[in-house]
Design a protein around this motif. Sequence first.
Motif, PDB file in Angstrom:
ATOM      1  N   GLU A 104       0.828  -1.209   0.000  1.00 48.47           N
ATOM      2  CA  GLU A 104       0.000   0.000   0.000  1.00 48.47           C
ATOM      3  C   GLU A 104       0.863   1.261   0.000  1.00 48.47           C
ATOM      4  O   GLU A 104       0.568   2.226  -0.714  1.00 48.47           O
ATOM      5  CB  GLU A 104      -0.946  -0.001   1.205  1.00 48.47           C
ATOM      6  N   MET A 105       1.935   1.245   0.769  1.00 54.23           N
ATOM      7  CA  MET A 105       2.835   2.400   0.782  1.00 54.23           C
ATOM      8  C   MET A 105       3.477   2.604  -0.589  1.00 54.23           C
ATOM      9  O   MET A 105       3.652   3.737  -1.030  1.00 54.23           O
ATOM     10  CB  MET A 105       3.903   2.217   1.867  1.00 54.23           C
ATOM     11  N   TYR A 106       3.797   1.513  -1.279  1.00 50.56           N
ATOM     12  CA  TYR A 106       4.347   1.601  -2.628  1.00 50.56           C
ATOM     13  C   TYR A 106       3.327   2.229  -3.584  1.00 50.56           C
ATOM     14  O   TYR A 106       3.651   3.147  -4.341  1.00 50.56           O
ATOM     15  CB  TYR A 106       4.766   0.209  -3.124  1.00 50.56           C
ATOM     16  N   ILE A 107       2.083   1.747  -3.544  1.00 52.61           N
ATOM     17  CA  ILE A 107       1.034   2.286  -4.419  1.00 52.61           C
ATOM     18  C   ILE A 107       0.841   3.778  -4.165  1.00 52.61           C
ATOM     19  O   ILE A 107       0.637   4.558  -5.097  1.00 52.61           O
ATOM     20  CB  ILE A 107      -0.288   1.518  -4.208  1.00 52.61           C
ATOM     21  N   ASP A 108       0.929   4.172  -2.899  1.00 53.47           N
ATOM     22  CA  ASP A 108       0.750   5.579  -2.525  1.00 53.47           C
ATOM     23  C   ASP A 108       1.984   6.424  -2.837  1.00 53.47           C
ATOM     24  O   ASP A 108       1.982   7.634  -2.604  1.00 53.47           O
ATOM     25  CB  ASP A 108       0.418   5.697  -1.039  1.00 53.47           C
ATOM     26  N   GLY A 109       3.060   5.811  -3.324  1.00 56.74           N
ATOM     27  CA  GLY A 109       4.272   6.548  -3.662  1.00 56.74           C
ATOM     28  C   GLY A 109       5.108   6.927  -2.458  1.00 56.74           C
ATOM     29  O   GLY A 109       5.994   7.780  -2.557  1.00 56.74           O
ATOM     30  N   LYS A 110       4.877   6.274  -1.318  1.00 52.10           N
ATOM     31  CA  LYS A 110       5.601   6.609  -0.091  1.00 52.10           C
ATOM     32  C   LYS A 110       6.920   5.868   0.038  1.00 52.10           C
ATOM     33  O   LYS A 110       7.798   6.297   0.783  1.00 52.10           O
ATOM     34  CB  LYS A 110       4.717   6.328   1.126  1.00 52.10           C
TER      35      LYS A 110
END
Length: 179
Positions: free
Chosen positions: A5-11
């Motif tokens: 999820e953090m990857y998808i959010d660009g974090k």
Amino acid sequence: MKELEMYIDGKIQLPKSVVITLDDGRNINFATQILEEYQLNATAFIVTSRYNVSEDFKKSDYVELQSHSHNLHDVGTCPSGHGQGGGLTCLSDDVILKDLKESRDILNGATAFCYPFYEYNNYSIKMLKQAGFTMAFIGESYNSDNLIHVGSDKFRLRRFVIVTYTTISDLNKYFDQIK
């Protein structure tokens, strides 16, 4: 799932990665043995009404349990026109929210979901969001690649589906997309 999820959010950035998911709950303990042997992580989407989660599944640092609903994974729940009818696309708000809450409670606040029979619609996405889920997985799409990217729709995450009749040729096609 949080890292994805953090990857998808660009974090965060990730190297080329594969997310392993398992559906329903059958054979999770067998899969856990293999995952531990090769030190691979996976997420198992559990239909929580079918198992005593604290007793039926071997505890493992390699397997994360998430929701496949509590009891909405039955064929024919929805009236015709809704595919196999797992219930999430057609039942009342109260019934769906109660089911999703029960599943999340059993799974200690799970936030990832896999749609029963891979069926979803805007209504089911709305229900998942109201119940506190932050992302959900569908089956594979034959119209486009199945890779997850930064900015992917977190409630329509595609997967490569591997079943008993998946061939080596199919797997090679899957992995060719990752290169």
